[in-house]
Scaffold this motif. Structure first.
Motif, PDB file in Angstrom:
ATOM      1  N   ALA A 120       0.845  -1.198   0.000  1.00 35.73           N
ATOM      2  CA  ALA A 120       0.000   0.000   0.000  1.00 35.73           C
ATOM      3  C   ALA A 120       0.871   1.235   0.000  1.00 35.73           C
ATOM      4  O   ALA A 120       1.862   1.310   0.732  1.00 35.73           O
ATOM      5  CB  ALA A 120      -0.917   0.008   1.221  1.00 35.73           C
ATOM      6  N   SER A 121       0.491   2.195  -0.856  1.00 41.24           N
ATOM      7  CA  SER A 121       1.190   3.478  -0.882  1.00 41.24           C
ATOM      8  C   SER A 121       0.170   4.594  -1.027  1.00 41.24           C
ATOM      9  O   SER A 121      -0.862   4.417  -1.677  1.00 41.24           O
ATOM     10  CB  SER A 121       2.203   3.530  -2.038  1.00 41.24           C
ATOM     11  N   ASN A 122       0.460   5.721  -0.402  1.00 43.64           N
ATOM     12  CA  ASN A 122      -0.467   6.861  -0.420  1.00 43.64           C
ATOM     13  C   ASN A 122      -1.877   6.416  -0.012  1.00 43.64           C
ATOM     14  O   ASN A 122      -2.846   6.615  -0.746  1.00 43.64           O
ATOM     15  CB  ASN A 122      -0.510   7.526  -1.794  1.00 43.64           C
ATOM     16  N   ALA A 123      -1.961   5.788   1.148  1.00 44.66           N
ATOM     17  CA  ALA A 123      -3.232   5.209   1.571  1.00 44.66           C
ATOM     18  C   ALA A 123      -3.463   5.426   3.060  1.00 44.66           C
ATOM     19  O   ALA A 123      -2.524   5.607   3.840  1.00 44.66           O
ATOM     20  CB  ALA A 123      -3.277   3.720   1.255  1.00 44.66           C
ATOM     21  N   ILE A 141       9.250  -9.183   3.850  1.00 40.89           N
ATOM     22  CA  ILE A 141       8.295  -8.114   3.564  1.00 40.89           C
ATOM     23  C   ILE A 141       6.889  -8.710   3.593  1.00 40.89           C
ATOM     24  O   ILE A 141       6.245  -8.903   2.559  1.00 40.89           O
ATOM     25  CB  ILE A 141       8.599  -7.431   2.216  1.00 40.89           C
ATOM     26  N   PHE A 142       6.431  -9.056   4.760  1.00 38.62           N
ATOM     27  CA  PHE A 142       5.087  -9.581   4.927  1.00 38.62           C
ATOM     28  C   PHE A 142       4.683  -9.387   6.389  1.00 38.62           C
ATOM     29  O   PHE A 142       5.516  -9.287   7.287  1.00 38.62           O
ATOM     30  CB  PHE A 142       5.002 -11.054   4.517  1.00 38.62           C
ATOM     31  N   ALA A 143       3.366  -9.306   6.625  1.00 36.32           N
ATOM     32  CA  ALA A 143       2.894  -9.010   7.976  1.00 36.32           C
ATOM     33  C   ALA A 143       1.416  -9.317   8.117  1.00 36.32           C
ATOM     34  O   ALA A 143       0.716  -9.583   7.127  1.00 36.32           O
ATOM     35  CB  ALA A 143       3.161  -7.537   8.317  1.00 36.32           C
ATOM     36  N   GLY A 144       0.921  -9.231   9.328  1.00 31.88           N
ATOM     37  CA  GLY A 144      -0.467  -9.549   9.624  1.00 31.88           C
ATOM     38  C   GLY A 144      -1.469  -8.631   8.961  1.00 31.88           C
ATOM     39  O   GLY A 144      -2.563  -9.077   8.584  1.00 31.88           O
ATOM     40  N   LEU A 145      -1.134  -7.348   8.774  1.00 32.34           N
ATOM     41  CA  LEU A 145      -2.076  -6.395   8.178  1.00 32.34           C
ATOM     42  C   LEU A 145      -1.621  -5.939   6.796  1.00 32.34           C
ATOM     43  O   LEU A 145      -2.328  -6.136   5.811  1.00 32.34           O
ATOM     44  CB  LEU A 145      -2.266  -5.184   9.096  1.00 32.34           C
ATOM     45  N   VAL A 146      -0.438  -5.292   6.702  1.00 33.04           N
ATOM     46  CA  VAL A 146       0.083  -4.776   5.425  1.00 33.04           C
ATOM     47  C   VAL A 146       1.528  -5.240   5.264  1.00 33.04           C
ATOM     48  O   VAL A 146       2.351  -5.025   6.155  1.00 33.04           O
ATOM     49  CB  VAL A 146       0.018  -3.236   5.372  1.00 33.04           C
ATOM     50  N   GLY A 147       1.835  -5.849   4.117  1.00 33.72           N
ATOM     51  CA  GLY A 147       3.189  -6.332   3.902  1.00 33.72           C
ATOM     52  C   GLY A 147       4.185  -5.218   3.692  1.00 33.72           C
ATOM     53  O   GLY A 147       5.148  -5.075   4.436  1.00 33.72           O
ATOM     54  N   ILE A 201       1.761   5.563   4.236  1.00 33.47           N
ATOM     55  CA  ILE A 201       0.407   5.225   4.633  1.00 33.47           C
ATOM     56  C   ILE A 201       0.225   5.474   6.121  1.00 33.47           C
ATOM     57  O   ILE A 201       1.196   5.589   6.879  1.00 33.47           O
ATOM     58  CB  ILE A 201       0.032   3.757   4.320  1.00 33.47           C
ATOM     59  N   SER A 202      -1.014   5.561   6.536  1.00 37.01           N
ATOM     60  CA  SER A 202      -1.344   5.669   7.950  1.00 37.01           C
ATOM     61  C   SER A 202      -2.273   4.533   8.329  1.00 37.01           C
ATOM     62  O   SER A 202      -3.174   4.179   7.571  1.00 37.01           O
ATOM     63  CB  SER A 202      -2.014   7.014   8.250  1.00 37.01           C
ATOM     64  N   SER A 203      -2.036   3.936   9.485  1.00 38.78           N
ATOM     65  CA  SER A 203      -2.889   2.874   9.994  1.00 38.78           C
ATOM     66  C   SER A 203      -3.561   3.382  11.256  1.00 38.78           C
ATOM     67  O   SER A 203      -2.886   3.746  12.230  1.00 38.78           O
ATOM     68  CB  SER A 203      -2.072   1.615  10.295  1.00 38.78           C
ATOM     69  N   ILE A 204      -4.884   3.424  11.235  1.00 32.09           N
ATOM     70  CA  ILE A 204      -5.646   4.001  12.337  1.00 32.09           C
ATOM     71  C   ILE A 204      -6.701   3.008  12.801  1.00 32.09           C
ATOM     72  O   ILE A 204      -7.487   2.505  11.985  1.00 32.09           O
ATOM     73  CB  ILE A 204      -6.326   5.314  11.910  1.00 32.09           C
ATOM     74  N   SER A 205      -6.723   2.728  14.101  1.00 31.02           N
ATOM     75  CA  SER A 205      -7.753   1.872  14.698  1.00 31.02           C
ATOM     76  C   SER A 205      -7.928   0.580  13.915  1.00 31.02           C
ATOM     77  O   SER A 205      -9.022   0.213  13.491  1.00 31.02           O
ATOM     78  CB  SER A 205      -9.084   2.634  14.781  1.00 31.02           C
ATOM     79  N   SER A 206      -6.845  -0.147  13.716  1.00 32.17           N
ATOM     80  CA  SER A 206      -6.871  -1.420  13.009  1.00 32.17           C
ATOM     81  C   SER A 206      -6.134  -2.464  13.825  1.00 32.17           C
ATOM     82  O   SER A 206      -5.347  -2.138  14.712  1.00 32.17           O
ATOM     83  CB  SER A 206      -6.227  -1.282  11.629  1.00 32.17           C
ATOM     84  N   TYR A 207      -6.381  -3.755  13.516  1.00 32.05           N
ATOM     85  CA  TYR A 207      -5.666  -4.792  14.251  1.00 32.05           C
ATOM     86  C   TYR A 207      -5.528  -6.049  13.410  1.00 32.05           C
ATOM     87  O   TYR A 207      -6.213  -6.227  12.402  1.00 32.05           O
ATOM     88  CB  TYR A 207      -6.347  -5.097  15.585  1.00 32.05           C
ATOM     89  N   ALA A 208      -4.624  -6.937  13.848  1.00 30.84           N
ATOM     90  CA  ALA A 208      -4.390  -8.210  13.174  1.00 30.84           C
ATOM     91  C   ALA A 208      -4.188  -9.293  14.210  1.00 30.84           C
ATOM     92  O   ALA A 208      -3.636  -9.045  15.289  1.00 30.84           O
ATOM     93  CB  ALA A 208      -3.167  -8.108  12.264  1.00 30.84           C
ATOM     94  N   VAL A 228       7.464  -4.002   6.017  1.00 30.86           N
ATOM     95  CA  VAL A 228       8.422  -2.929   5.774  1.00 30.86           C
ATOM     96  C   VAL A 228       7.642  -1.653   5.582  1.00 30.86           C
ATOM     97  O   VAL A 228       6.678  -1.611   4.807  1.00 30.86           O
ATOM     98  CB  VAL A 228       9.281  -3.228   4.530  1.00 30.86           C
ATOM     99  N   GLY A 229       8.012  -0.587   6.282  1.00 35.75           N
ATOM    100  CA  GLY A 229       7.268   0.660   6.176  1.00 35.75           C
ATOM    101  C   GLY A 229       8.153   1.872   6.038  1.00 35.75           C
ATOM    102  O   GLY A 229       9.139   2.011   6.764  1.00 35.75           O
ATOM    103  N   ASN A 230       7.841   2.749   5.079  1.00 32.29           N
ATOM    104  CA  ASN A 230       8.481   4.049   4.937  1.00 32.29           C
ATOM    105  C   ASN A 230       7.422   5.120   5.089  1.00 32.29           C
ATOM    106  O   ASN A 230       6.389   5.072   4.426  1.00 32.29           O
ATOM    107  CB  ASN A 230       9.143   4.172   3.561  1.00 32.29           C
ATOM    108  N   TRP A 231       7.643   6.043   5.978  1.00 34.15           N
ATOM    109  CA  TRP A 231       6.667   7.087   6.285  1.00 34.15           C
ATOM    110  C   TRP A 231       5.330   6.451   6.702  1.00 34.15           C
ATOM    111  O   TRP A 231       4.266   6.822   6.217  1.00 34.15           O
ATOM    112  CB  TRP A 231       6.452   8.023   5.082  1.00 34.15           C
ATOM    113  N   LEU A 232       5.454   5.483   7.609  1.00 31.89           N
ATOM    114  CA  LEU A 232       4.290   4.771   8.124  1.00 31.89           C
ATOM    115  C   LEU A 232       3.889   5.361   9.464  1.00 31.89           C
ATOM    116  O   LEU A 232       4.689   5.436  10.389  1.00 31.89           O
ATOM    117  CB  LEU A 232       4.602   3.284   8.282  1.00 31.89           C
ATOM    118  N   THR A 233       2.642   5.793   9.569  1.00 36.35           N
ATOM    119  CA  THR A 233       2.125   6.359  10.814  1.00 36.35           C
ATOM    120  C   THR A 233       1.100   5.395  11.402  1.00 36.35           C
ATOM    121  O   THR A 233       0.108   5.069  10.742  1.00 36.35           O
ATOM    122  CB  THR A 233       1.455   7.720  10.567  1.00 36.35           C
ATOM    123  N   VAL A 234       1.343   4.925  12.615  1.00 39.15           N
ATOM    124  CA  VAL A 234       0.455   3.968  13.266  1.00 39.15           C
ATOM    125  C   VAL A 234      -0.210   4.643  14.462  1.00 39.15           C
ATOM    126  O   VAL A 234       0.471   5.144  15.353  1.00 39.15           O
ATOM    127  CB  VAL A 234       1.217   2.706  13.715  1.00 39.15           C
TER     128      VAL A 234
END
Length: 624
Positions: free
Chosen positions: A464-467, A486-492, A497-504, A518-524
């Motif tokens: 995911a990019s710009n999401a 490069i893999f994970a429970g929610l986004v590989g 991107i920003s992840s808000i109120s989500s879970y895995a 792997v995340g670049n400019w990832l806001t959790v």
């Protein structure tokens, strides 16, 4: 007292089981199964009609329900108590048409074809527009063949439809082809005669069985179908569609422009042994076409994946500026090349709402393969799902719902289907890609199917990019084909991107991440993963034990009034998502443990009519 089910799970090696808590349930259904040593056992109920249920997982064993609706989903979901979905945000249309294919052997769009693909009538040769003249048709007749009313006193039936398709005087008039008085179609011959007037309105007044007949498409890119077809709740059955040698648009209707289809059922239909572009059971290529309240059952497309075949889907192969609303597809197979999906291979512009795929589902493609849509571009999708048994298989950009979404929002959608791909593989979407000036929103969505890929693999999104990923969750196991992490429970792979109120909470293979790979400019923000079930403990700010994940107070800042709901002992669920077909995994209690046998207990399921036991994804037992 609820009925109990008890089965034995027998292993040949010692299996150490860790139970999170000692939760028990009144009236438990219990199960046991004889088999060999394994690291992945699942028990899942099928054919259900329950509400959201207990949820968690237990070491190598998980229980979940699938296929909660025996009949295809028809009608408006909002009529069933589902809140209205917000209108998806749509960005301004691009000034130029996007290149819908990344492959070098892409065949041209019908709009790009320079020469006409059908023989034109001499009277139409002077029309440079390529549009069908009202006085010209593909068969030389202006109106379809409709059986006339019987004469007075003829002794013929006048109180209903005769075997030959005659309409009684007491019924509606046969019509004149206008929107107010459409031509009434009661048999196969009258239906096939639609090709004789491509701008009229039609309505079915009976089910039509084609008895295995091979049909040629109605309408081409030069002479498209521009009329309307109201199914009236009736069904077209038992037919095949083959190519008209003058066109690559293959479907019951080859090419449509400005057409309308509604209230129609299609059953036992197929397109096989093909090597075409723009392939759909209903429409091959749909341009500015409205499709509403349509159901499909037992349908399949087998396209030659070694050749040029691309753009394949049951509703339509290629959809440009269209509306797809309340579409149900049950028991389907779509095998093609580039751009493959149960609904459509490529959807550019317009909107998708209330579209559901269920039952036995097989979708196989190459680049851009989705359980519902291969590639969604500049369009919104809401209140849609892919559930059931089967597999979505592709190469790059493979997802349980969408292979790729570009410049369009995904709202209130869910999946419970296994997905296997290579690069950018996700339980919901393979690849989410926003423009630099446009942030794509994936909100109020979830995915529960297992996901397996090579790199950029995620339980919800592969990459995911710009999401903005907001109010979502993923619970399927995430595996890998390579040594990359490069893999994970929610986004590989997450970029800007920003992840808000989500879970895995799905199990993640060694080396991956609990929430993001792997995340670049990832806001959790206020997002978490279950460290017990995923097997991950870092980053610690997002890690929670199962006990913490099942406690409402540990979800700071979440909207419990409008978005999320909580029941004691469960993971949070989404209030506004119609999830009759899919439930979260149950909390499992292991009892009677020994070196060879484990007895597993799960809550009895209201309205359950059968259960299915699978080991490592292979069905071992089916019982009622």
């Amino acid at each position: 007292m609820k009925a109990k089910r008890k089965w034995a799970l027998t292993v040949l090696l010692c299996m150490v089981l860790v139970v999170n808590g000692s939760t028990t349930y009144a009236g438990q259904a219990t199960g046991s199964f004889a088999g060999k040593a394994t690291q992945s056992v699942s028990v899942r109920s099928v054919s259900l009609r329950p509400a959201s249920f207990q949820s968690a997982s237990f070491q190598s064993v998980s229980i979940r329900s699938v296929s909660g609706n025996d009949d295809p989903i028809t009608g408006n979901p909002e009529d069933e108590g589902e809140p209205s979905a917000p209108n998806p945000t749509t960005s301004p249309a691009p000034t130029t048409s996007p290149d819908p294919s990344a492959s070098p052997d892409r065949s041209p769009s019908p709009d790009e074809t320079a020469s006409p693909l059908v023989s034109m009538s001499p009277d139409s040769s002077g029309d440079p527009s390529g549009e069908p003249d009202d006085a010209i048709d593909q068969g030389g007749s202006l109106t379809p063949a409709v059986t006339p009313l019987p004469d007075e006193g003829s002794g013929e039936p006048t109180d209903g439809l005769a075997e030959a398709g005659m309409l009684a005087r007491s019924a509606a008039p046969l019509g004149d082809g206008s929107k107010e008085h459409p031509f009434l179609i009661a048999d196969a011959q009258a239906f096939k005669a639609i090709r004789n007037n491509l701008t009229a309105s039609y309505k079915l007044v009976a089910d039509i069985n084609f008895n295995g007949e091979v049909l040629k498409p109605i309408g081409t890119n030069v002479l498209p179908f521009k009329g309307s077809l109201d199914g009236g709740g009736f069904t077209l059955r038992n037919f095949k569609v083959t190519r008209d040698q003058s066109s690559n648009n293959v479907g019951l209707f080859g090419y449509t422009r400005g057409a309308v289809f509604k209230g129609l059922g299609i059953e036992s239909a197929e397109i096989t042994s093909a090597s075409y572009s723009y392939i759909g059971i209903l429409v091959g290529y749909a341009d500015e076409t409205v499709m509403q309240d349509i159901s499909f059952k037992s349908v399949r497309i087998i396209n030659n994946v070694t050749d040029m075949g691309q753009y394949a889907g049951i509703l339509a192969g290629y959809m440009k500026t269209c509306t797809a609303e309340n579409i149900s597809i049950r028991d389907t197979t779509v095998i093609s090349n580039e751009y493959t999906g149960s609904l459509t291979g490529y959807f550019w512009g317009g909107s998708v709402k209330g579209c559901h795929v269920s039952g036995s589902v097989t979708v196989t493609g190459r680049n851009r393969t989705g359980g519902l849509i291969g590639d969604l571009y500049n369009a919104g999708i809401s209140n849609s799902s892919v559930t059931g048994t089967g597999l979505v298989t592709g190469r790059d950009n493979t997802g349980g719902l969408l292979g790729t979404v570009q410049d369009g929002d995904v709202t209130r959608c869910f999946t419970s289907i296994s997905v296997t791909g290579e690069n950018s593989t996700g339980g919901l979407v393979g690849s989410v890609s926003g423009l630099t000036t446009r942030i794509i929103k994936v909100s109020e969505c979830y995915a529960l199917g297992s996901v397996f890929g090579r790199t950029s693999v995620g339980g919800l999104c592969g990459s995911a990019s710009n999401a903005e990923i907001k109010n979502t969750y993923a619970g399927g196991s995430v595996g890998k084909l390579s040594s990359e992490n490069i893999f994970a429970g929610l986004v590989g792979r997450a970029t800007r991107i920003s992840s808000i109120s989500s879970y895995a909470f799905g199990a993640v293979a060694q080396g991956g991440g609990g929430l993001a790979g792997v995340g670049n400019w990832l806001t959790v923000t206020n997002s978490y993963f279950d460290s017990n079930t995923t097997g991950k403990t870092t980053p610690t700010a997002e890690a929670r034990t199962t006990a913490q994940m099942l406690t409402k107070e540990n979800y700071a800042g979440w909207d419990w009034d409008k978005t999320w709901q909580y029941n004691a002992g469960t993971y949070p669920t989404l209030k506004n998502v119609l999830d009759k077909d899919v439930l979260l995994p149950f909390i499992i209690v292991g009892t009677g443990q020994s070196y060879t046998t484990v007895t597993i207990d799960w809550p009895d399921v209201k309205n359950a009519v059968s259960y299915e036991v699978s080991v490592n994804g292979e069905v071992k037992e089916f019982f009622t």
